[in-house]
Design a protein around this motif. Structure first.
Motif, PDB file in Angstrom:
ATOM      1  N   GLN A 198      -6.854  -4.217  -4.085  1.00  0.00           N
ATOM      2  CA  GLN A 198      -8.018  -4.961  -3.619  1.00  0.00           C
ATOM      3  C   GLN A 198      -7.540  -6.254  -2.978  1.00  0.00           C
ATOM      4  O   GLN A 198      -6.694  -6.961  -3.529  1.00  0.00           O
ATOM      5  CB  GLN A 198      -8.956  -5.268  -4.775  1.00  0.00           C
ATOM      6  CG  GLN A 198     -10.185  -6.042  -4.336  1.00  0.00           C
ATOM      7  CD  GLN A 198     -11.117  -6.365  -5.494  1.00  0.00           C
ATOM      8  OE1 GLN A 198     -10.846  -6.023  -6.641  1.00  0.00           O
ATOM      9  NE2 GLN A 198     -12.221  -7.009  -5.189  1.00  0.00           N
ATOM     10  N   GLN A 199      -8.082  -6.574  -1.801  1.00  0.00           N
ATOM     11  CA  GLN A 199      -7.599  -7.735  -1.062  1.00  0.00           C
ATOM     12  C   GLN A 199      -8.669  -8.764  -0.765  1.00  0.00           C
ATOM     13  O   GLN A 199      -8.370  -9.843  -0.289  1.00  0.00           O
ATOM     14  CB  GLN A 199      -6.956  -7.280   0.251  1.00  0.00           C
ATOM     15  CG  GLN A 199      -5.756  -6.413   0.021  1.00  0.00           C
ATOM     16  CD  GLN A 199      -5.177  -5.869   1.296  1.00  0.00           C
ATOM     17  OE1 GLN A 199      -5.816  -5.876   2.345  1.00  0.00           O
ATOM     18  NE2 GLN A 199      -3.956  -5.384   1.219  1.00  0.00           N
ATOM     19  N   SER A 259       0.832  -1.194   0.000  1.00  0.00           N
ATOM     20  CA  SER A 259       0.000   0.000   0.000  1.00  0.00           C
ATOM     21  C   SER A 259       0.873   1.252   0.000  1.00  0.00           C
ATOM     22  O   SER A 259       2.062   1.181   0.287  1.00  0.00           O
ATOM     23  CB  SER A 259      -0.882   0.035   1.248  1.00  0.00           C
ATOM     24  OG  SER A 259      -1.733  -1.075   1.294  1.00  0.00           O
ATOM     25  N   THR A 292      -4.598   1.023  -1.635  1.00  0.00           N
ATOM     26  CA  THR A 292      -4.268  -0.364  -1.330  1.00  0.00           C
ATOM     27  C   THR A 292      -4.818  -1.250  -2.442  1.00  0.00           C
ATOM     28  O   THR A 292      -5.943  -1.027  -2.898  1.00  0.00           O
ATOM     29  CB  THR A 292      -4.938  -0.778   0.009  1.00  0.00           C
ATOM     30  OG1 THR A 292      -4.488   0.089   1.042  1.00  0.00           O
ATOM     31  CG2 THR A 292      -4.648  -2.205   0.368  1.00  0.00           C
TER      32      THR A 292
END
Length: 145
Positions: A46-47, A25, A44
């Motif tokens: 996409q997680q 990030s 950040t």
């Protein structure tokens, strides 16, 4: 500030400096002379399994599970046009469980040609009106790659 995975570029204003961030990030902030955070910018990759359609609920659930209490959605918008992509955004306020600090934020899930990323801009709730033009400019300047 470009994400290491090259899915987005976070636009920050003059006076903002890079701050510690999660791996993968990028984050920046503007602090007051006493060191208190006045404005926060973050991007950040996409997680999770969030999507443009479920973004507002996913973001509010994430905040509730990450040391925030009394999370309240103030607005949301789907199909927003970003440079290089489209996104879904939610505006909300919340209070931290540690220190009882109240923040307002805009958080967007932005999809570009290389993938999706999350953009967050935030400020203390009592400073939001003063900081809103700067924060909204950062949202509109986000580049999805």
């Amino acid at each position: 500030m470009e994400l290491p995975d090259r899915t987005a570029v976070l636009s920050i204003p003059p006076g903002a400096i890079a701050v510690q961030s999660d791996p993968g990030s990028v984050s920046a902030g503007i602090t007051a002379p006493n060191g208190d955070l006045q404005v926060y910018f973050n991007s950040t990759p996409q997680q999770g399994d969030e999507s443009q359609a479920n973004w507002p609920g996913s973001r509010l659930d994430h905040l509730s599970g990450e040391h925030a209490a009394s999370v309240t959605q103030t607005s949301s918008s789907n199909g927003m046009v970003f440079r290089g992509g489209t996104g879904s955004c939610v505006a909300d306020t919340y209070m931290t469980t540690i220190g009882a600090h109240r923040y307002s934020e805009i958080a967007c899930l932005v999809a570009g040609g290389r993938g999706s990323s999350v953009l967050v801009v935030a400020a203390p709730a009592d400073a939001w009106i003063r900081c809103a033009p700067l924060l909204e400019q950062a949202v509109h300047s986000c580049l999805a790659e």
